[in-house]
Design an enzyme around this catalytic site. Sequence first.
Site, PDB file in Angstrom:
ATOM      1  N   GLY A   1      -0.823  -9.363  -3.663  1.00 41.92           N
ATOM      2  CA  GLY A   1      -0.747  -8.321  -2.626  1.00 41.92           C
ATOM      3  C   GLY A   1      -2.045  -8.117  -1.871  1.00 41.92           C
ATOM      4  O   GLY A   1      -2.210  -7.116  -1.176  1.00 41.92           O
TER       5      GLY A   1
ATOM      6  N   ILE B   1     -13.287   1.163  -1.650  1.00 42.00           N
ATOM      7  CA  ILE B   1     -14.707   1.545  -1.626  1.00 42.00           C
ATOM      8  C   ILE B   1     -14.959   2.651  -0.603  1.00 42.00           C
ATOM      9  O   ILE B   1     -14.647   2.477   0.574  1.00 42.00           O
ATOM     10  CB  ILE B   1     -15.615   0.334  -1.278  1.00 42.00           C
ATOM     11  CG1 ILE B   1     -15.326  -0.835  -2.208  1.00 42.00           C
ATOM     12  CG2 ILE B   1     -17.087   0.727  -1.334  1.00 42.00           C
ATOM     13  CD1 ILE B   1     -16.060  -2.121  -1.825  1.00 42.00           C
TER      14      ILE B   1
ATOM     15  N   LYS C   1     -12.924  -5.563  10.482  1.00 45.96           N
ATOM     16  CA  LYS C   1     -13.693  -4.602   9.678  1.00 45.96           C
ATOM     17  C   LYS C   1     -15.149  -4.548  10.167  1.00 45.96           C
ATOM     18  O   LYS C   1     -15.757  -3.466  10.210  1.00 45.96           O
ATOM     19  CB  LYS C   1     -13.631  -4.995   8.199  1.00 45.96           C
ATOM     20  CG  LYS C   1     -12.237  -4.826   7.609  1.00 45.96           C
ATOM     21  CD  LYS C   1     -12.090  -5.569   6.302  1.00 45.96           C
ATOM     22  CE  LYS C   1     -10.726  -5.341   5.677  1.00 45.96           C
ATOM     23  NZ  LYS C   1     -10.435  -6.247   4.555  1.00 45.96           N
TER      24      LYS C   1
ATOM     25  N   VAL D   1       0.835  -1.214   0.000  1.00 45.52           N
ATOM     26  CA  VAL D   1       0.000   0.000   0.000  1.00 45.52           C
ATOM     27  C   VAL D   1       0.868   1.262   0.000  1.00 45.52           C
ATOM     28  O   VAL D   1       0.677   2.168  -0.821  1.00 45.52           O
ATOM     29  CB  VAL D   1      -0.961   0.010   1.224  1.00 45.52           C
ATOM     30  CG1 VAL D   1      -1.789   1.285   1.238  1.00 45.52           C
ATOM     31  CG2 VAL D   1      -1.866  -1.214   1.199  1.00 45.52           C
TER      32      VAL D   1
HETATM   33  P1  NDP Z   1       3.198  -4.748   3.656  1.00 47.23           P
HETATM   34  O1  NDP Z   1       3.646  -5.884   4.508  1.00 47.23           O
HETATM   35  O2  NDP Z   1       3.298  -4.890   2.189  1.00 47.23           O
HETATM   36  O3  NDP Z   1       4.008  -3.425   4.076  1.00 47.23           O
HETATM   37  C1  NDP Z   1       4.319  -3.114   5.397  1.00 47.23           C
HETATM   38  C2  NDP Z   1       5.354  -1.998   5.391  1.00 47.23           C
HETATM   39  O4  NDP Z   1       5.638  -1.638   6.742  1.00 47.23           O
HETATM   40  C3  NDP Z   1       6.695  -2.391   4.746  1.00 47.23           C
HETATM   41  O5  NDP Z   1       7.181  -1.327   3.975  1.00 47.23           O
HETATM   42  C4  NDP Z   1       7.607  -2.625   5.949  1.00 47.23           C
HETATM   43  O6  NDP Z   1       8.956  -2.305   5.684  1.00 47.23           O
HETATM   44  C5  NDP Z   1       7.067  -1.618   6.914  1.00 47.23           C
HETATM   45  N1  NDP Z   1       7.369  -1.937   8.294  1.00 47.23           N
HETATM   46  C6  NDP Z   1       7.172  -3.108   8.934  1.00 47.23           C
HETATM   47  N2  NDP Z   1       7.585  -3.004  10.221  1.00 47.23           N
HETATM   48  C7  NDP Z   1       8.053  -1.740  10.365  1.00 47.23           C
HETATM   49  C8  NDP Z   1       8.624  -1.025  11.426  1.00 47.23           C
HETATM   50  N3  NDP Z   1       8.804  -1.603  12.621  1.00 47.23           N
HETATM   51  N4  NDP Z   1       8.983   0.268  11.228  1.00 47.23           N
HETATM   52  C9  NDP Z   1       8.825   0.850  10.027  1.00 47.23           C
HETATM   53  N5  NDP Z   1       8.277   0.210   8.962  1.00 47.23           N
HETATM   54  C10 NDP Z   1       7.916  -1.061   9.137  1.00 47.23           C
HETATM   55  O7  NDP Z   1       1.704  -4.425   4.094  1.00 47.23           O
HETATM   56  P2  NDP Z   1       0.527  -3.785   3.219  1.00 47.23           P
HETATM   57  O8  NDP Z   1       1.041  -2.595   2.512  1.00 47.23           O
HETATM   58  O9  NDP Z   1      -0.167  -4.839   2.458  1.00 47.23           O
HETATM   59  O10 NDP Z   1      -0.490  -3.346   4.370  1.00 47.23           O
HETATM   60  C11 NDP Z   1      -0.279  -2.202   5.154  1.00 47.23           C
HETATM   61  C12 NDP Z   1      -1.529  -1.886   5.944  1.00 47.23           C
HETATM   62  O11 NDP Z   1      -2.587  -1.641   5.048  1.00 47.23           O
HETATM   63  C13 NDP Z   1      -2.011  -3.007   6.874  1.00 47.23           C
HETATM   64  O12 NDP Z   1      -2.590  -2.433   8.012  1.00 47.23           O
HETATM   65  C14 NDP Z   1      -3.066  -3.698   6.042  1.00 47.23           C
HETATM   66  O13 NDP Z   1      -4.015  -4.368   6.842  1.00 47.23           O
HETATM   67  C15 NDP Z   1      -3.674  -2.500   5.358  1.00 47.23           C
HETATM   68  N6  NDP Z   1      -4.383  -2.802   4.128  1.00 47.23           N
HETATM   69  C16 NDP Z   1      -3.784  -3.557   3.165  1.00 47.23           C
HETATM   70  C17 NDP Z   1      -4.449  -3.826   1.992  1.00 47.23           C
HETATM   71  C18 NDP Z   1      -3.845  -4.655   0.916  1.00 47.23           C
HETATM   72  O14 NDP Z   1      -4.570  -4.992  -0.041  1.00 47.23           O
HETATM   73  N7  NDP Z   1      -2.572  -5.011   0.982  1.00 47.23           N
HETATM   74  C19 NDP Z   1      -5.807  -3.302   1.761  1.00 47.23           C
HETATM   75  C20 NDP Z   1      -6.344  -2.503   2.840  1.00 47.23           C
HETATM   76  C21 NDP Z   1      -5.645  -2.269   3.982  1.00 47.23           C
HETATM   77  P3  NDP Z   1       9.821  -3.112   4.569  1.00 47.23           P
HETATM   78  O15 NDP Z   1       9.293  -2.645   3.249  1.00 47.23           O
HETATM   79  O16 NDP Z   1      11.200  -2.668   4.808  1.00 47.23           O
HETATM   80  O17 NDP Z   1       9.557  -4.557   4.842  1.00 47.23           O
HETATM   81  N1  HSE Z   2      -6.172  -8.656   3.363  1.00 49.20           N
HETATM   82  C1  HSE Z   2      -7.225  -7.757   3.144  1.00 49.20           C
HETATM   83  C2  HSE Z   2      -8.229  -8.376   2.202  1.00 49.20           C
HETATM   84  C3  HSE Z   2      -6.714  -6.470   2.565  1.00 49.20           C
HETATM   85  O1  HSE Z   2      -7.896  -9.365   1.549  1.00 49.20           O
HETATM   86  O2  HSE Z   2      -9.346  -7.886   2.119  1.00 49.20           O
HETATM   87  C4  HSE Z   2      -7.787  -5.414   2.434  1.00 49.20           C
HETATM   88  O3  HSE Z   2      -8.215  -4.977   3.663  1.00 49.20           O
END
Ligand code: NDP
Ligand code: HSE
Length: 434
Positions: free
Chosen positions: A189, A138, A207, A17
Site C-alpha cells: 500500500g 512524520i 512533495k 489511507v
Molecule cells: P487508494 O487508491 O487506495 O484509495 C483511493 C480512494 O478514493 C478509494 O477508496 C476510491 O474508491 C476512492 N475514489 C477514487 N475515485 C473516486 C471518485 N471519483 N469519487 C469518490 N471516491 C473515489 O489511494 P490511497 O489511499 O493510497 O491514497 C489516497 C491519497 O493519499 C492520495 O492522494 C495519496 O497520494 C495520498 N497518500 C497516500 C499514502 C499511502 O501510503 N498510500 C501516503 C501519503 C499520502 P474505491 O475504494 O471504491 O476504489
Molecule cells: N507513494 C508515496 C510514497 C506515498 O511511497 O512515499 C506516501 O506519500
Amino acid sequence: MMRTRPLKVALLGCGVVGSEVARIMTTHADDLTARIGAPVELAGVAVRRPSKVREGIDPSLITTDATALLKRGDIDVAIEVIGGIEPARTLITTAFEHGISVVSANKALLAQDGAALHAAAEQHGLDLYYEAAVAGAIPLVRPMRESLAGDKINRVMGIVNGTTNFILDKMDSTGAGYQEALDEATALGYAEADPTADVEGYDAAAKAAILAGIAFHTRVRLDDVYREGMTEVSAADFASAKRMGCTIKLLAILERAADGQSVTARVHPAMIPLSHPLASVREAYNAVFVEAEAAGRLMFYGPGAGGSPTASAVLGDLVAVCRNKLAEATGPGESAYTQLPVSPMGDVVTRYHISLDVADKPGVLAQVATTFAEHGVSIDTVRQQGRPDGVGNEASLVVVTHRAPDSALSGTVEALRKLDTVRGVASIMRVEGE
Ligand code: NDP
Ligand code: HSE
C-alpha cells in the site's frame, strides 16, 4: 465545556489511507472527543465502487456522490483521500464554497494547485491542512509552518518517497530485482495508484515543491523542481557506490542560494556515504534534514507511507481543524510573501560520480582528464579497471569530481561522448551528504 452536537466529517475516498482514517475515528472516538471538545461523527464516505466490502464502515454511509455529500448542508470538515487532480480539486473547491474546511493527503494536487486552493480557503475563512501530503506520518509540514516560523530555513534534504526507498533498500540489501521490490511495495500500500509517480520521482517532486514553498515562503511549482527518477539505478551502480563507502538514495534537495536571492529544488538519485544518517533509512521510512539559521540542523524521521501511518497525520490535522472550528478561528494559511526565483539545475553545485566505458589504450586517461579540465570540473579520484564483462581492449573508468556546477558537468559529459576513445557513459550520479 464539551459541545454535545457532533462535528460532522465527510470522508472522500476510503482506500489504503481512508479506510484507516475511518477505523481510527471509530476506535478512538472517545479520545478524539475529549481532545477536540466535541464529538466527531463520520457522516458519509464517498467511494467509486459502492459494492466493495468495507470492514467496520456502516454501509448506509457509503455514497458514490461526493458532491451531494458536501452539499447536504451539515458537513463541517471534509477529508480528501481520493488522490490525483480530478475530481479531488473540484470536490475541495465545492467544500470551501459550502463552508467546509478540508484535510487532504493529496501532494499531486497541492503541488499543482496549492496557491489557488489556499486562496479559496482564505476567501471563505476556512482551513486547508495537509500534513499527510509530505512524508506520511512524520510531523514535518506543521513544524516547518509553525514551529520554525520565526527562523530562516536555508536547506532541506531528505528521503520523501517510501516506495522508492523501499525498492532501493531491497536492491541494496537483498539484491532483489527492481520489479520484485516494486510489486512488494505496491502490495504493502505504499505506491501511488500509478507507481510511475513514485519511481519516476513525480511524487517526491510534488512533495519537494510543497516543502520548498513552506521553507522559503515563496511559490515553487511542480515544474520548477528538477526531477530524475530511480528506474535507471542498477546493481552496477550499487557496486560502485559500495566501493566508495556509499549507498544510493532518491533525495529531494531544496536550497536557498548563498546570496539569498534565489532557490533551487531538485529530486534525483544520489550516492551518500554510509556514515550519513540518511544511508540507514530503511524500507518505506522517510527522513528529512532541515537546516535553519538559528535552530541549526534538525532531522525528522519516521514511516513515510502506508495506510495507518498516513492516517495518523490525517487525524492530527482533523483534530486541529475541528479545534479551530470550535474556536471560530483558522490555522496558518499559505505564506508566500517572498517571490524568489527558482534557479535551473545547471546552477546547482555538487559532486559527481561518472562511470565511463573507454578504450584501454595509452593516452585515454589524459584525454578524459583534459576534457574535465577544459570544462572547469576538478577531478577528485579516478579508478580504472578491466570491464567485468571481459570485453577486450576496453576498460571501465570511474571518475569522482570535486564540487562543480551541474551545467559544467553536463558540458563535460557531452564532450566526453564525442571522444572516439569513450565507448559510452555508463552512469552519472551525484554525490551528496559529505
Ligand atoms: P487508494 O487508491 O487506495 O484509495 C483511493 C480512494 O478514493 C478509494 O477508496 C476510491 O474508491 C476512492 N475514489 C477514487 N475515485 C473516486 C471518485 N471519483 N469519487 C469518490 N471516491 C473515489 O489511494 P490511497 O489511499 O493510497 O491514497 C489516497 C491519497 O493519499 C492520495 O492522494 C495519496 O497520494 C495520498 N497518500 C497516500 C499514502 C499511502 O501510503 N498510500 C501516503 C501519503 C499520502 P474505491 O475504494 O471504491 O476504489
Ligand atoms: N507513494 C508515496 C510514497 C506515498 O511511497 O512515499 C506516501 O506519500
